[in-house]
Design an enzyme around this catalytic site. Structure first.
Site, PDB file in Angstrom:
ATOM      1  N   ARG A  28      -4.643   3.215   4.174  1.00 11.17           N
ATOM      2  CA  ARG A  28      -4.258   4.642   4.222  1.00 11.17           C
ATOM      3  C   ARG A  28      -5.047   5.488   3.226  1.00 11.17           C
ATOM      4  NH1 ARG A  28       0.922   5.696   6.895  1.00 11.17           N
ATOM      5  NH2 ARG A  28       0.910   4.162   8.537  1.00 11.17           N
ATOM      6  N   ASP A  78      -4.261   6.121  14.510  1.00 14.99           N
ATOM      7  CA  ASP A  78      -2.967   5.485  14.238  1.00 14.99           C
ATOM      8  C   ASP A  78      -2.800   4.308  15.186  1.00 14.99           C
ATOM      9  OD1 ASP A  78      -0.460   6.019  12.526  1.00 14.99           O
ATOM     10  OD2 ASP A  78       0.311   5.408  14.467  1.00 14.99           O
TER      11      ASP A  78
HETATM   12  O1  1CP Z   1      -5.818   3.641   6.539  1.00 24.53           O
HETATM   13  C1  1CP Z   1      -6.320   4.737   6.900  1.00 24.53           C
HETATM   14  O2  1CP Z   1      -6.722   5.601   6.113  1.00 24.53           O
HETATM   15  C2  1CP Z   1      -6.530   4.955   8.379  1.00 24.53           C
HETATM   16  C3  1CP Z   1      -5.540   5.650   9.100  1.00 24.53           C
HETATM   17  C4  1CP Z   1      -4.203   4.998   9.511  1.00 24.53           C
HETATM   18  C5  1CP Z   1      -3.866   3.661   9.779  1.00 24.53           C
HETATM   19  C6  1CP Z   1      -4.719   2.424   9.615  1.00 24.53           C
HETATM   20  C7  1CP Z   1      -3.066   5.772   9.774  1.00 24.53           C
HETATM   21  C8  1CP Z   1      -2.991   7.237   9.609  1.00 24.53           C
HETATM   22  N1  1CP Z   1      -2.087   4.963  10.261  1.00 24.53           N
HETATM   23  C9  1CP Z   1      -2.542   3.656  10.268  1.00 24.53           C
HETATM   24  C10 1CP Z   1      -1.832   2.444  10.726  1.00 24.53           C
HETATM   25  C11 1CP Z   1      -0.363   2.490  10.942  1.00 24.53           C
HETATM   26  N2  1CP Z   1       0.398   3.483  11.500  1.00 24.53           N
HETATM   27  C12 1CP Z   1       0.496   1.397  10.683  1.00 24.53           C
HETATM   28  C13 1CP Z   1       0.015   0.037  10.201  1.00 24.53           C
HETATM   29  C14 1CP Z   1      -0.282   0.014   8.755  1.00 24.53           C
HETATM   30  C15 1CP Z   1       0.895   0.230   7.841  1.00 24.53           C
HETATM   31  O3  1CP Z   1       1.850  -0.569   7.932  1.00 24.53           O
HETATM   32  O4  1CP Z   1       0.832   1.157   7.024  1.00 24.53           O
HETATM   33  C16 1CP Z   1       1.799   1.757  11.051  1.00 24.53           C
HETATM   34  C17 1CP Z   1       3.059   0.923  10.952  1.00 24.53           C
HETATM   35  C18 1CP Z   1       1.724   3.092  11.561  1.00 24.53           C
HETATM   36  C19 1CP Z   1       2.847   3.886  12.135  1.00 24.53           C
HETATM   37  C20 1CP Z   1       2.959   5.178  11.434  1.00 24.53           C
HETATM   38  N3  1CP Z   1       2.144   6.241  11.652  1.00 24.53           N
HETATM   39  C21 1CP Z   1       3.834   5.506  10.370  1.00 24.53           C
HETATM   40  C22 1CP Z   1       4.863   4.596   9.745  1.00 24.53           C
HETATM   41  C23 1CP Z   1       6.191   4.813  10.364  1.00 24.53           C
HETATM   42  C24 1CP Z   1       7.233   3.853   9.826  1.00 24.53           C
HETATM   43  O5  1CP Z   1       7.761   3.074  10.614  1.00 24.53           O
HETATM   44  O6  1CP Z   1       7.494   3.901   8.593  1.00 24.53           O
HETATM   45  C25 1CP Z   1       3.545   6.828   9.985  1.00 24.53           C
HETATM   46  C26 1CP Z   1       4.206   7.657   8.932  1.00 24.53           C
HETATM   47  C27 1CP Z   1       2.453   7.256  10.802  1.00 24.53           C
HETATM   48  C28 1CP Z   1       1.722   8.556  10.732  1.00 24.53           C
HETATM   49  C29 1CP Z   1       0.455   8.474   9.975  1.00 24.53           C
HETATM   50  N4  1CP Z   1      -0.620   7.678  10.361  1.00 24.53           N
HETATM   51  C30 1CP Z   1      -1.656   7.859   9.491  1.00 24.53           C
HETATM   52  C31 1CP Z   1      -1.245   8.807   8.490  1.00 24.53           C
HETATM   53  C32 1CP Z   1      -2.091   9.304   7.351  1.00 24.53           C
HETATM   54  C33 1CP Z   1       0.084   9.182   8.801  1.00 24.53           C
HETATM   55  C34 1CP Z   1       0.909  10.208   8.044  1.00 24.53           C
HETATM   56  C35 1CP Z   1       1.261  11.317   8.957  1.00 24.53           C
HETATM   57  C36 1CP Z   1       1.011  12.716   8.530  1.00 24.53           C
HETATM   58  O7  1CP Z   1      -0.068  13.141   8.130  1.00 24.53           O
HETATM   59  O8  1CP Z   1       1.997  13.442   8.692  1.00 24.53           O
END
Ligand code: 1CP
Length: 355
Positions: A28, A78
């Site tokens: 992230r 994502d």
């Molecule tokens: O790592 C990076 O910089 C690349 C971008 C990236 C990646 C690899 C994002 C951007 N998401 C992910 C993978 C991701 N998304 C995972 C697997 C990794 C992990 O466990 O962290 C998961 C479970 C998600 C699902 C997801 N998308 C969540 C989690 C929800 C939960 O169950 O808690 C969230 C909050 C998102 C949105 C998201 N995706 C990425 C960002 C920066 C965000 C934040 C959203 C925003 O800007 O409002």
């Protein structure tokens, strides 16, 4: 796409070759802790507006590289792009987690699912990969990624985030055939998705199995590991994707590292609950390891961050095959200056460790 990599530390470490210091990137690394990320997200209007626009996705992918000496870029996207492309209707309410308008709960829902078209619904992801590769000019390698079938199914069946994803687990117990049908469609989709990212220019591939650790040992093998192994085998059968190292990361599944190492992947992600010396012993030199600083350390003082980073580097020791990372994603309240402290310490101490 034939540009020569100026910094190949990350790819060398993945191949367990010697490097001048330990490479680092941060899960992230493009995200809400960066003010410039929040500004671009504001302009894009929504998370999906950001992810689906290749120019915006490229911009935020490169933002952390402008600030820190990171050794890899990761595609900004994502894991939930695949279920969205399958028609489940993904949205992110401001400051909240993902939501699906149409979760899948029964045989009719699951039978309707098809592998998405990588040149159709998911073309925006491949366009982003192509643009990022072009704009990186070979500075560092680009990581493509996907969620694991198990982790994608968690969200698709629950319809949102959850602490225990009990709806999918119940399906696994009561209707295992149906759960396997869903996981098999997802494994085919993830393989096609990663093959398309490789063709578009990704240089390493990572599979995020964030919720694998929710399963007991036998269900982990049956519902999570088996499908990741199926994907690695499909990648190995593709003439282009077979050249790319694959990283598997199952959070909370430290006890399964040895079996995971046997899938044919190049590396395993390790969360912070396991010591890297134990992880090295478990995988017996078969794969490289990525990790594993507790993300909460990033909220502590710079002195503590440096000390804990050195402890992680010492736990791996002076051996090839370590890519430094956090044990899970960086959280929004972290001070960006602390990331600079971490990156600089890993490079300095990684050099010292080798001399
Ligand atoms: O790592 C990076 O910089 C690349 C971008 C990236 C990646 C690899 C994002 C951007 N998401 C992910 C993978 C991701 N998304 C995972 C697997 C990794 C992990 O466990 O962290 C998961 C479970 C998600 C699902 C997801 N998308 C969540 C989690 C929800 C939960 O169950 O808690 C969230 C909050 C998102 C949105 C998201 N995706 C990425 C960002 C920066 C965000 C934040 C959203 C925003 O800007 O409002």
């Amino acid at each position: 796409m034939t540009d020569v990599l100026k910094n190949d530390r990350f790819l060398r470490a993945l191949r367990r070759e010697p490097t001048d210091t330990t490479p680092i990137w941060v899960m992230r690394q493009a995200g809400r802790y960066l003010p410039e990320y929040r500004a671009t997200r504001e302009r894009a209007g929504s998370f999906m507006g950001l992810a689906q626009n290749p120019e915006y996705a490229c911009e935020v992918t490169l933002q952390p590289l402008e600030r820190f000496e990171l050794d890899a870029a990761i595609l900004f996207s994502d894991i939930l792009t695949i279920p969205d492309a399958m028609g489940l209707g993904l949205s992110f309410a401001h400051g909240e987690g993902p939501q699906f308008a149409r979760p899948v709960r029964n045989a009719a829902d699951i039978t309707k699912l098809a592998v998405p078209d990588m040149d159709g619904e998911l073309r925006y992801v491949m366009d982003a990969v192509r643009l990022i590769r072009q704009e990186l000019h070979g500075r560092v390698p680009l990581i493509g990624f996907s969620g694991s079938p198990w982790t994608l199914a968690c969200y698709m069946v629950e319809g949102a985030g959850s602490r225990d994803f009990a709806t999918l687990k119940t399906m696994c117990w009561n209707e295992p055939k149906l759960a396997h049908q869903l996981l098999d469609t997802l494994a085919q989709s993830v393989a096609a998705y990663l093959i398309a990212q490789a063709a578009a220019g990704a240089q390493a591939l990572m599979i995020f199995d964030t919720w694998g650790g929710l399963l007991g040992p036998a269900p982990f093998r049956e519902f999570s590991l088996r499908y990741m192994a199926q994907i690695v085998a499909a990648l190995k059968a593709d003439t282009h994707a077979r050249e790319l190292p694959v990283i598997l990361f199952s959070k909370g599944a430290g006890q399964h590292l040895a079996e995971m190492a046997d899938t044919g992947c190049a590396a395993l992600g390790v969360d912070w609950t396991m010591n890297l010396a134990d992880a090295r012993r478990a995988v017996a030199g078969k794969v490289a390891l990525q990790g594993n600083l507790d993300p909460a350390v990033m909220r502590a003082s710079p002195e503590v961050i440096r000390r804990e980073a050195r402890a992680v580097l010492d736990s791996y020791g002076n051996h090839p095959g370590h890519m430094f990372n956090l044990g899970h994603g960086i959280t929004p309240e972290v001070d960006p200056e602390h990331v600079k402290v971490l990156v600089d310490e890993v490079h300095a101490y990684g050099r010292a460790l080798r001399s």
